[in-house]
Design a protein around this motif. Sequence first.
Motif, short mmCIF file in Angstrom:
data_model
loop_
_atom_site.label_atom_id
_atom_site.label_comp_id
_atom_site.label_asym_id
_atom_site.label_seq_id
_atom_site.Cartn_x
_atom_site.Cartn_y
_atom_site.Cartn_z
N LEU A 287 0.86 -1.19 0.00
CA LEU A 287 0.00 0.00 0.00
C LEU A 287 0.89 1.23 0.00
CD1 LEU A 287 -2.93 1.20 0.39
CD2 LEU A 287 -2.40 1.22 2.84
N TYR A 288 0.46 2.27 -0.72
CA TYR A 288 1.25 3.51 -0.84
C TYR A 288 0.33 4.73 -0.68
CZ TYR A 288 4.30 0.20 -3.35
OH TYR A 288 5.05 -0.88 -3.71
N THR B 213 0.85 15.84 -7.68
CA THR B 213 2.19 15.74 -8.26
C THR B 213 2.43 14.44 -9.01
OG1 THR B 213 3.13 14.69 -6.27
CG2 THR B 213 3.06 17.12 -6.34
N GLY B 214 1.59 13.41 -8.79
CA GLY B 214 1.81 12.11 -9.40
C GLY B 214 2.78 11.23 -8.65
N GLU B 215 3.23 11.66 -7.47
CA GLU B 215 4.24 10.91 -6.72
C GLU B 215 3.61 9.78 -5.92
OE1 GLU B 215 6.12 13.91 -4.38
OE2 GLU B 215 7.48 14.53 -5.97
N VAL B 216 4.32 8.65 -5.88
CA VAL B 216 3.98 7.50 -5.07
C VAL B 216 4.98 7.43 -3.92
CG1 VAL B 216 3.68 5.00 -5.02
CG2 VAL B 216 3.04 6.29 -7.06
N SER B 217 4.50 7.26 -2.69
CA SER B 217 5.40 7.30 -1.53
C SER B 217 4.87 6.43 -0.41
CB SER B 217 5.58 8.74 -1.05
OG SER B 217 4.33 9.27 -0.61
N ASN B 218 5.67 6.34 0.66
CA ASN B 218 5.29 5.67 1.90
C ASN B 218 4.86 4.23 1.67
OD1 ASN B 218 4.78 5.34 4.66
ND2 ASN B 218 2.64 6.03 4.44
N PRO B 219 5.76 3.38 1.16
CA PRO B 219 5.39 1.98 0.94
C PRO B 219 5.13 1.25 2.25
CG PRO B 219 7.76 2.30 0.62
CD PRO B 219 7.17 3.66 0.79
N GLY C 296 -13.52 4.01 0.15
CA GLY C 296 -12.07 4.15 0.24
C GLY C 296 -11.47 3.71 1.56
N ARG C 297 -12.28 3.20 2.48
CA ARG C 297 -11.73 2.84 3.79
C ARG C 297 -11.00 1.50 3.77
NH1 ARG C 297 -14.78 2.39 9.72
NH2 ARG C 297 -13.02 1.37 10.76
N TYR C 298 -11.46 0.59 2.92
CA TYR C 298 -10.93 -0.77 2.95
C TYR C 298 -10.27 -1.12 1.62
CZ TYR C 298 -13.93 -1.18 7.03
OH TYR C 298 -14.52 -0.99 8.25
N LEU C 299 -9.26 -1.97 1.72
CA LEU C 299 -8.65 -2.58 0.55
C LEU C 299 -8.92 -4.08 0.63
CD1 LEU C 299 -6.72 -2.44 -1.95
CD2 LEU C 299 -4.87 -3.01 -0.37
N SER D 122 -4.15 2.21 12.63
CA SER D 122 -2.78 2.68 12.86
C SER D 122 -1.76 1.71 12.31
CB SER D 122 -2.55 2.90 14.36
OG SER D 122 -2.81 1.71 15.09
N ASP D 123 -2.09 0.43 12.30
CA ASP D 123 -1.26 -0.60 11.69
C ASP D 123 -2.11 -1.31 10.65
OD1 ASP D 123 0.28 -2.80 10.98
OD2 ASP D 123 0.99 -3.19 13.02
N VAL D 124 -2.00 -0.87 9.40
CA VAL D 124 -2.89 -1.39 8.36
C VAL D 124 -2.65 -2.88 8.14
CG1 VAL D 124 -3.59 -1.18 5.94
CG2 VAL D 124 -3.02 0.87 7.26
N ALA D 125 -1.40 -3.30 8.12
CA ALA D 125 -1.10 -4.71 7.88
C ALA D 125 -1.73 -5.59 8.96
CB ALA D 125 0.41 -4.92 7.83
N ALA D 126 -1.69 -5.12 10.21
CA ALA D 126 -2.25 -5.90 11.32
C ALA D 126 -3.77 -5.91 11.32
CB ALA D 126 -1.73 -5.35 12.65
#
Length: 688
Positions: free
Chosen positions: A276-277, A283-289, A310-313, A343-347
């Motif tokens: 997730l980014y 600007t078109g920038e992708v960040s914060n992997p 947009g809350r869930y993937l 706060s911890d998306v992966a978890a």
Amino acid sequence: MRQSFGLYLKAKLLLVLLLVCSAFAKAQLESSQWFFGNRAGIDFRSGAPVSAADSAMNTGEGCATLSDADGNLLFYTDGSTIYNRNNEVMLNGSGLKGNSSSTSSAVVVPLPDSDTRFYVFTVDTDDLVYTRAEGMHYSIVDMALDNGKGAVELNSKNTTVLARTSEKLTAVENATDTGYWIITQFEDRFYSYELTASGLHPQPVISQADPFIELVTVPITNVDVAAMRGYIKVNSTGDRLAAAHFSNNITADFDNVTSILEARSIAYAQGGELYLYDFDNATGEVSNPIPLLTRIDEGSYYGIEFSPDGRYLYAEIDYQRASRSSIFVFIGGEIAQFDLTASDVAASKQTIHQDNNLPFRGAMQLGIDGNIYHSRLDQTALSVLSNPNDDSVPVNYSFNGFNLASGTRSFYGLPIFVQSFFQQFEIKATDGCEDQEIGFTLDTTTEDFQVVWNFDDPDSRASNTSNEISPIHIYNTAGTYEVTASIQTLFQQITSSKTIQIFPQVEINPVEPSLIECDLGFATANFDLTVIKNSVSSIADQTVEIYASEQEALEQANAIDTTIPFNSSSTTLFIRVDNENCFKLITVDLIVERCSIEVFNLITPNNDGRNDVLNVTGLRTVYPDYTISIFNRYGRLVWEGGPESEDWDGSSNQINSKKLLPSATYFYTIELNDPTVKNISGYLYLSY
């Protein structure tokens, strides 16, 4: 640009309000028709999905479809061939440099400020040796050509954009509403190309971000392509991006491997990456992997999709084991949900569904009905993820829950669209009562839009419409009203509707605004509240309750017991009148007054317990600064006292202390020392 855009939107919205009426809440209809797989199709134009069998296309994976704003089909493509609305190969529409085996072989993006021209971006693949893939190109379709059926402009066909990329491709509106970002990815770089009214800017915004996905280089065919597979998706508001990589092999994994079958098994079964980014659509920038799932989790990731809000993937995951006898052994799969507000998306990972019916690998695509559809290989139905916003109704995955038309089948892919086409606007309002302010707002993650509301209340005249984002409307008549919001962004028109019920208001009789009682001492009095309660309402199905505070009245907590006198100082009480659906609050002021005192004018100080002292009701507790003076019939002061004195018992404290005075008629004055109340005087009888 922004100021002129705002004026444009207001003018366009007023026209829309006059000309357009929607029977159901819907997103724009550019994404209302889908063509995919083996001649399969879905038509969402009615508001609900209907299977279709009109397609002339047979594609294993990538595809794209585009309709106009009213849902009329324009064209569709597998990245190699474009088909027009008559299901014929479009003029000049063959030989595009996409590939039906590419995950996201094509996406169609409107050219801003044009009603007829569309860019078809393609990404290639090669199932034998990926280094032969021809990268990213675009071709321009002009719908004004070939008698309105459209044609590819020959001078634009297969224009090279990027020589080497993966099978990943997506698009979203930019932050200024002047165009789109078209995004692809290769190795550890994202390439964002901006399309505006002047065309495609040739220089991309390049963002370097983990993970590095190696393009394996070994002399064994069909092992490098697996790492290039998988979707990228941007949420509809353009601030988050997700990337699924089916595998993440490295060249060293194949050292000393000579068997094609073993090599392919390793390539497929060793696990991939799900990241997730943040995406900056200014600007078109992708960040914060953020790694959500990685190779050590042993899953392969292909289809992904964001929830409408947009809350869930959501991601589909295949678990596979390498084998020496087949390409892989399928163990099972799951649909995973990630909460992007955690706060911890992966978890936050939740498993929505698991089965081992057949491999999960397949596209996940949001429909304008708010459901997410999942394609699984060689099926006569699509699986459906319903309630993906995970609000009050649990998320549900229905395996093969939507049947396709007879003779058609799904494969790996579903059509992809400009992600901004799925911006969601839902009217939030509650039922209400006559003559009550009803608030309306739009539940959306979209920030830049204009809206015109119609409250379905023509009797309110000019107040029947509003262009405020969160308006308030007052209905004067009970009934059912169909409220509509006509929403406009630069490239989208969305109509949302909601039915609300307005109920009859309570009826309240005119009442006195205050109750007045005399001070019984310490600035308090007893009030009979049944007087006010009985006068407020005479309607049988209305209830009346009285509360000490507005908050208690609103919460219906601690109602006052009106069957007993209510002792109180001066205050305001809140009267709540309810019928079945509505209520009103009115107030009544309780006023405590210092009233005239009453003097009992007979004193018989014989210690019989009756009238032994001068009795003045309420004097000590009501008038703390009083003075009493008593005179004989000759006008001579014989006793004087106040709050600190004992009550007069017939003795004198002036002539001779504590000497009893003779039986006679005496005169008194009482100075209350209160400018609001007159002093009093009179006579009294002293008798033994």
